[in-house]
Design a protein around this motif. Structure first.
Motif, PDB file in Angstrom:
ATOM      1  N   LEU A  15      31.954  42.974  35.157  1.00 49.10           N
ATOM      2  CA  LEU A  15      32.950  43.076  36.229  1.00 49.10           C
ATOM      3  C   LEU A  15      32.741  42.001  37.282  1.00 49.10           C
ATOM      4  N   GLU A  16      31.492  41.762  37.629  1.00 53.25           N
ATOM      5  CA  GLU A  16      31.198  40.706  38.603  1.00 53.25           C
ATOM      6  C   GLU A  16      31.636  39.352  38.061  1.00 53.25           C
ATOM      7  N   TYR A  17      31.371  39.116  36.768  1.00 57.95           N
ATOM      8  CA  TYR A  17      31.757  37.847  36.162  1.00 57.95           C
ATOM      9  C   TYR A  17      33.279  37.723  36.056  1.00 57.95           C
ATOM     10  N   ALA A  18      33.953  38.841  35.794  1.00 59.42           N
ATOM     11  CA  ALA A  18      35.417  38.816  35.758  1.00 59.42           C
ATOM     12  C   ALA A  18      35.968  38.345  37.096  1.00 59.42           C
ATOM     13  N   GLN A  19      35.350  38.776  38.184  1.00 56.52           N
ATOM     14  CA  GLN A  19      35.800  38.342  39.508  1.00 56.52           C
ATOM     15  C   GLN A  19      35.559  36.844  39.703  1.00 56.52           C
ATOM     16  N   VAL A  20      34.440  36.347  39.185  1.00 55.02           N
ATOM     17  CA  VAL A  20      34.142  34.908  39.268  1.00 55.02           C
ATOM     18  C   VAL A  20      35.233  34.118  38.546  1.00 55.02           C
ATOM     19  N   ILE A  21      35.619  34.576  37.349  1.00 57.56           N
ATOM     20  CA  ILE A  21      36.654  33.893  36.572  1.00 57.56           C
ATOM     21  C   ILE A  21      37.995  33.967  37.295  1.00 57.56           C
ATOM     22  N   LEU A  22      38.340  35.134  37.852  1.00 55.10           N
ATOM     23  CA  LEU A  22      39.592  35.254  38.597  1.00 55.10           C
ATOM     24  C   LEU A  22      39.594  34.349  39.820  1.00 55.10           C
ATOM     25  N   GLU A  56      44.280  24.168  24.398  1.00 58.34           N
ATOM     26  CA  GLU A  56      43.934  25.319  25.222  1.00 58.34           C
ATOM     27  C   GLU A  56      42.694  24.985  26.032  1.00 58.34           C
ATOM     28  N   LEU A  57      42.656  25.444  27.267  1.00 63.12           N
ATOM     29  CA  LEU A  57      41.469  25.280  28.107  1.00 63.12           C
ATOM     30  C   LEU A  57      40.526  26.437  27.827  1.00 63.12           C
ATOM     31  N   TRP A  58      39.285  26.117  27.481  1.00 66.29           N
ATOM     32  CA  TRP A  58      38.260  27.123  27.233  1.00 66.29           C
ATOM     33  C   TRP A  58      37.134  26.926  28.237  1.00 66.29           C
ATOM     34  N   SER A  59      36.506  28.001  28.621  1.00 68.70           N
ATOM     35  CA  SER A  59      35.340  27.953  29.498  1.00 68.70           C
ATOM     36  C   SER A  59      34.115  28.319  28.677  1.00 68.70           C
ATOM     37  N   THR A  60      33.053  27.540  28.815  1.00 69.67           N
ATOM     38  CA  THR A  60      31.820  27.827  28.080  1.00 69.67           C
ATOM     39  C   THR A  60      30.819  28.574  28.941  1.00 69.67           C
ATOM     40  N   SER A  61      31.147  28.819  30.213  1.00 70.63           N
ATOM     41  CA  SER A  61      30.228  29.581  31.059  1.00 70.63           C
ATOM     42  C   SER A  61      30.305  31.042  30.660  1.00 70.63           C
ATOM     43  N   GLN A  62      29.230  31.747  30.859  1.00 68.58           N
ATOM     44  CA  GLN A  62      29.216  33.167  30.513  1.00 68.58           C
ATOM     45  C   GLN A  62      28.203  33.887  31.384  1.00 68.58           C
ATOM     46  N   PRO A  63      28.373  35.192  31.532  1.00 67.56           N
ATOM     47  CA  PRO A  63      27.411  35.941  32.338  1.00 67.56           C
ATOM     48  C   PRO A  63      26.079  36.054  31.610  1.00 67.56           C
ATOM     49  N   SER A  64      25.023  36.266  32.384  1.00 65.90           N
ATOM     50  CA  SER A  64      23.694  36.361  31.792  1.00 65.90           C
ATOM     51  C   SER A  64      23.446  37.720  31.142  1.00 65.90           C
ATOM     52  N   GLY A  65      24.170  38.745  31.554  1.00 65.16           N
ATOM     53  CA  GLY A  65      23.957  40.082  31.006  1.00 65.16           C
ATOM     54  C   GLY A  65      25.234  40.677  30.470  1.00 65.16           C
ATOM     55  N   LYS A  66      25.115  41.827  29.849  1.00 63.49           N
ATOM     56  CA  LYS A  66      26.281  42.479  29.281  1.00 63.49           C
ATOM     57  C   LYS A  66      26.502  43.868  29.892  1.00 63.49           C
ATOM     58  N   ARG A  67      25.772  44.200  30.950  1.00 67.62           N
ATOM     59  CA  ARG A  67      26.027  45.467  31.615  1.00 67.62           C
ATOM     60  C   ARG A  67      27.419  45.431  32.218  1.00 67.62           C
ATOM     61  N   VAL A  68      28.061  46.592  32.299  1.00 64.22           N
ATOM     62  CA  VAL A  68      29.419  46.662  32.833  1.00 64.22           C
ATOM     63  C   VAL A  68      29.476  46.037  34.221  1.00 64.22           C
ATOM     64  N   GLU A  69      28.498  46.317  35.049  1.00 58.17           N
ATOM     65  CA  GLU A  69      28.493  45.741  36.404  1.00 58.17           C
ATOM     66  C   GLU A  69      28.479  44.215  36.346  1.00 58.17           C
TER      67      GLU A  69
END
Length: 105
Positions: free
Chosen positions: A85-92, A69-82
């Motif tokens: 959501l911004e990070y979800a767009q980066v992944i997409l 399986e391909l896994w990504s180790t990058s993650q957003p710096s914060g956990k606020r919903v905004e």
């Protein structure tokens, strides 16, 4: 898998030689971990620095594509919903087309 003249074990992972015609998948390296090579070959691109290849059954020498399986180790710096959501767009944007995951506008 038994170790043969085609590679060697390093920390439980098989390391294999990469022939010149496939070195574009290994960032020019003459050898690499077999599980990473199998995934890069499947994706038809070199893996990014923040991408890992996970062995689903835990066997580091079972490098069949169906076990990887391909896994990504990058993650957003914060956990606020905004932020999420911004990070979800980066992944997409990064993986969506490659994996057939496009969102309707």
């Amino acid at each position: 898998r038994e170790v043969s003249g085609d590679g060697y074990l390093h920390h439980g992972y098989m390391v294999i030689p990469v022939s010149p015609e496939f070195r574009h998948l290994s960032n020019g390296q003459a050898s690499m971990a077999e599980h990473r090579f199998v995934m890069a070959k499947h994706l038809e691109r070199p893996l990014r620095e923040d991408e890992n290849v996970h062995h689903m059954n835990g066997n580091r020498t079972d490098n069949r594509l169906e076990n990887l399986e391909l896994w990504s180790t990058s993650q957003p710096s914060g956990k606020r919903v905004e932020d999420l959501l911004e990070y979800a767009q980066v992944i997409l944007d990064r993986y969506g087309e490659e994996f057939g995951l496009l969102l309707a506008a």
